[in-house]
Scaffold this motif. Structure first.
Motif, mmCIF file in Angstrom:
data_model
loop_
_atom_site.group_PDB
_atom_site.id
_atom_site.type_symbol
_atom_site.label_atom_id
_atom_site.label_comp_id
_atom_site.label_asym_id
_atom_site.label_seq_id
_atom_site.Cartn_x
_atom_site.Cartn_y
_atom_site.Cartn_z
ATOM 1 N N PRO A 1 59.363 56.500 67.761
ATOM 2 C CA PRO A 1 59.531 55.253 68.525
ATOM 3 C C PRO A 1 58.281 54.914 69.327
ATOM 4 C CG PRO A 1 61.473 56.644 68.744
ATOM 5 C CD PRO A 1 60.424 57.482 68.062
ATOM 6 N N PHE A 2 58.021 53.616 69.485
ATOM 7 C CA PHE A 2 56.840 53.186 70.231
ATOM 8 C C PHE A 2 57.089 51.792 70.798
ATOM 9 C CE2 PHE A 2 56.290 51.840 65.860
ATOM 10 C CZ PHE A 2 55.779 50.565 65.950
ATOM 11 N N TYR A 3 56.208 51.408 71.712
ATOM 12 C CA TYR A 3 56.258 50.081 72.329
ATOM 13 C C TYR A 3 55.033 49.290 71.901
ATOM 14 C CZ TYR A 3 55.923 46.413 75.863
ATOM 15 O OH TYR A 3 55.804 45.193 76.489
ATOM 16 N N GLN A 4 55.250 48.006 71.602
ATOM 17 C CA GLN A 4 54.158 47.115 71.215
ATOM 18 C C GLN A 4 54.044 46.004 72.244
ATOM 19 O OE1 GLN A 4 54.642 44.861 67.558
ATOM 20 N NE2 GLN A 4 52.470 45.109 67.073
ATOM 21 N N GLY A 5 52.850 45.859 72.824
ATOM 22 C CA GLY A 5 52.649 44.874 73.871
ATOM 23 C C GLY A 5 52.436 43.465 73.344
ATOM 24 N N HIS A 6 52.105 42.570 74.281
ATOM 25 C CA HIS A 6 51.902 41.152 73.944
ATOM 26 C C HIS A 6 50.646 40.969 73.098
ATOM 27 C CE1 HIS A 6 53.692 40.922 78.258
ATOM 28 N NE2 HIS A 6 54.629 41.228 77.371
ATOM 29 N N LYS A 7 50.727 40.071 72.153
ATOM 30 C CA LYS A 7 49.589 39.729 71.286
ATOM 31 C C LYS A 7 48.847 40.984 70.859
ATOM 32 C CE LYS A 7 47.342 35.950 71.546
ATOM 33 N NZ LYS A 7 48.043 35.218 70.463
ATOM 34 N N ASN A 8 49.577 41.877 70.227
ATOM 35 C CA ASN A 8 49.042 43.190 69.892
ATOM 36 C C ASN A 8 49.267 43.473 68.411
ATOM 37 O OD1 ASN A 8 49.879 46.327 69.581
ATOM 38 N ND2 ASN A 8 48.211 46.089 71.054
ATOM 39 N N SER A 9 48.312 44.176 67.811
ATOM 40 C CA SER A 9 48.455 44.647 66.433
ATOM 41 C C SER A 9 48.549 46.168 66.443
ATOM 42 C CB SER A 9 47.264 44.213 65.574
ATOM 43 O OG SER A 9 47.261 42.809 65.403
ATOM 44 N N THR A 10 49.580 46.690 65.816
ATOM 45 C CA THR A 10 49.791 48.133 65.731
ATOM 46 C C THR A 10 49.522 48.590 64.310
ATOM 47 O OG1 THR A 10 51.462 48.055 67.482
ATOM 48 C CG2 THR A 10 51.453 49.989 66.069
ATOM 49 N N PHE A 11 48.721 49.659 64.174
ATOM 50 C CA PHE A 11 48.333 50.162 62.860
ATOM 51 C C PHE A 11 48.991 51.527 62.633
ATOM 52 C CE2 PHE A 11 44.891 47.585 64.602
ATOM 53 C CZ PHE A 11 44.747 46.629 63.622
ATOM 54 N N LEU A 12 49.816 51.597 61.614
ATOM 55 C CA LEU A 12 50.429 52.860 61.207
ATOM 56 C C LEU A 12 49.673 53.340 59.975
ATOM 57 C CD1 LEU A 12 54.195 51.860 61.539
ATOM 58 C CD2 LEU A 12 52.722 52.907 63.263
ATOM 59 N N GLU A 13 48.891 54.398 60.142
ATOM 60 C CA GLU A 13 48.016 54.853 59.074
ATOM 61 C C GLU A 13 48.515 56.160 58.466
ATOM 62 O OE1 GLU A 13 44.104 55.070 60.717
ATOM 63 O OE2 GLU A 13 43.820 52.892 60.703
ATOM 64 N N ASN A 14 48.329 56.252 57.155
ATOM 65 C CA ASN A 14 48.641 57.461 56.397
ATOM 66 C C ASN A 14 50.087 57.913 56.600
ATOM 67 O OD1 ASN A 14 47.768 59.401 54.531
ATOM 68 N ND2 ASN A 14 47.419 60.917 56.147
ATOM 69 N N VAL A 15 51.002 56.970 56.466
ATOM 70 C CA VAL A 15 52.430 57.306 56.470
ATOM 71 C C VAL A 15 52.773 57.779 55.060
ATOM 72 C CG1 VAL A 15 54.757 56.457 56.859
ATOM 73 C CG2 VAL A 15 52.853 55.571 58.225
ATOM 74 N N VAL A 16 53.226 59.024 54.920
ATOM 75 C CA VAL A 16 53.323 59.667 53.611
ATOM 76 C C VAL A 16 54.776 59.813 53.180
ATOM 77 C CG1 VAL A 16 52.790 61.741 52.283
ATOM 78 C CG2 VAL A 16 51.168 60.904 53.990
ATOM 79 N N LEU A 17 55.016 59.423 51.923
ATOM 80 C CA LEU A 17 56.260 59.733 51.229
ATOM 81 C C LEU A 17 55.911 60.704 50.112
ATOM 82 C CD1 LEU A 17 57.811 56.145 50.849
ATOM 83 C CD2 LEU A 17 58.248 57.806 52.640
ATOM 84 N N LYS A 18 56.362 61.948 50.233
ATOM 85 C CA LYS A 18 55.963 62.981 49.284
ATOM 86 C C LYS A 18 57.138 63.897 48.985
ATOM 87 C CE LYS A 18 52.580 66.702 48.596
ATOM 88 N NZ LYS A 18 51.439 67.456 49.195
ATOM 89 N N GLY A 19 57.279 64.256 47.715
ATOM 90 C CA GLY A 19 58.329 65.186 47.347
ATOM 91 C C GLY A 19 58.833 64.930 45.944
ATOM 92 N N GLN A 20 60.080 65.266 45.721
ATOM 93 C CA GLN A 20 60.722 65.035 44.431
ATOM 94 C C GLN A 20 62.151 64.576 44.669
ATOM 95 O OE1 GLN A 20 60.219 69.171 43.058
ATOM 96 N NE2 GLN A 20 62.469 69.315 42.968
ATOM 97 N N SER A 21 62.648 63.766 43.750
ATOM 98 C CA SER A 21 63.978 63.185 43.922
ATOM 99 C C SER A 21 64.600 62.938 42.562
ATOM 100 C CB SER A 21 63.886 61.876 44.707
ATOM 101 O OG SER A 21 65.146 61.261 44.829
ATOM 102 N N VAL A 22 65.899 63.221 42.473
ATOM 103 C CA VAL A 22 66.640 62.919 41.250
ATOM 104 C C VAL A 22 66.848 61.419 41.186
ATOM 105 C CG1 VAL A 22 68.798 63.245 39.997
ATOM 106 C CG2 VAL A 22 67.758 65.165 41.220
ATOM 107 N N LEU A 23 66.461 60.828 40.048
ATOM 108 C CA LEU A 23 66.495 59.378 39.889
ATOM 109 C C LEU A 23 67.055 59.061 38.507
ATOM 110 C CD1 LEU A 23 65.398 57.460 42.107
ATOM 111 C CD2 LEU A 23 63.475 56.980 40.611
ATOM 112 N N VAL A 24 68.220 58.448 38.484
ATOM 113 C CA VAL A 24 68.837 58.055 37.220
ATOM 114 C C VAL A 24 68.410 56.626 36.917
ATOM 115 C CG1 VAL A 24 71.000 57.781 35.954
ATOM 116 C CG2 VAL A 24 70.794 59.585 37.682
ATOM 117 N N LEU A 25 67.485 56.470 35.982
ATOM 118 C CA LEU A 25 66.911 55.164 35.703
ATOM 119 C C LEU A 25 67.624 54.420 34.579
ATOM 120 C CD1 LEU A 25 63.077 55.939 35.959
ATOM 121 C CD2 LEU A 25 64.580 54.932 37.678
ATOM 122 N N GLY A 26 68.159 55.146 33.611
ATOM 123 C CA GLY A 26 68.742 54.460 32.459
ATOM 124 C C GLY A 26 67.648 54.055 31.477
#
Length: 243
Positions: A143-168
């Motif tokens: 969680p975070f707070y964003q001030g007035h007229k502000n740009s927030t940069f979220l860098e290197n947010v990683v989704l990594k791993g393995q998942s069962v996926l039934v695609l058809g």
């Protein structure tokens, strides 16, 4: 039989009373109030009550309209803007034998708050990756707070791993097509729980959802020479107010 000479055959008994007069009341559609002596009074009270309720509703609507207009004129609220500025996909392999997807996706997300007098509390920030409409991974940002007229940069947010996926069959066909092009259609969804801050006042929580349709090139593995020219293009995300 002896005749009475002073009687002329007329009947001089008690007078016959007139037949009773009956009043017919047609059944009305209203309640019993309209069928009694107080119907006029009940009708008057009902009309007054309806008039008062209508006046109260109109007054409330006018006050709300004026408050909304005044709020907009003072604070000039603007929509938040979300961008996926970069996405790096170093692994995206689907094993058809066990329907398992192995993935490694890194994201840069930029959030722009264009408002001069409104701050944002992000109490929950969850990113989900989907392929062919099926979720394969997720992660959370603190969680975070964003001030007035502000740009927030979220860098290197990683989704990594393995998942069962039934695609058809259709999903596997699309995967093979993306694999040949070395560029994958990945959907990024961001689920938020946020509050607005205006001065010292904090609003209740809202739950908007951010939708980003990404085309992410593969940056490693066996690639053709032409695929090195593939670059990720910054993508503007859509905002859905799921209140």
């Amino acid at each position: 039989m002896t005749k009475q000479p002073h009687l002329n055959g007329a009947y001089y008994g008690p007078s016959i009373p007139p037949p009773p007069t009956t009043t017919y009341h047609s059944p009305g559609r209203g309640g019993s109030c309209c069928c009694n002596p107080f119907s006029c009074c009940c009708s008057c009270i009902f009309n007054c009550l309806c008039s008062c309720i209508l006046q109260i509703i109109c007054t409330i609507l006018v006050i709300l309209a004026l408050f909304t207009l005044l709020f907009w004129f003072i604070f000039r609220p603007n929509m938040l803007k979300f961008y996926t500025t970069n996405a790096t996909l170093t692994q995206f392999n689907f094993n058809t034998n066990n329907n398992t997807l192995y993935y490694n996706l890194a994201l840069n997300v930029t959030i722009r708050n264009p408002n001069k007098r409104i701050g944002i509390y992000y109490d929950a920030f969850e990113l989900r990756g989907l392929y062919e409409g099926k979720r394969f991974g997720s992660t959370n940002v603190q969680p975070f707070y964003q001030g007035h007229k502000n740009s927030t940069f979220l860098e290197n947010v990683v989704l990594k791993g393995q998942s069962v996926l039934v695609l058809g069959d259709d999903g596997i066909s699309e995967y093979n097509k993306d694999k040949d092009e070395e560029k994958y259609d990945v959907d990024l969804k961001i689920y938020l729980r946020l509050r607005f801050k205006v001065g010292l006042i904090k609003s209740s929580k809202f739950k908007p959802r951010i939708n980003c349709g990404l085309k992410v090139p593969l940056t490693s593995g066996n690639r053709t020479s032409s695929s090195y020219d593939l670059k990720f293009e910054s993508t503007k995300c859509g905002l859905d107010w799921n209140l």
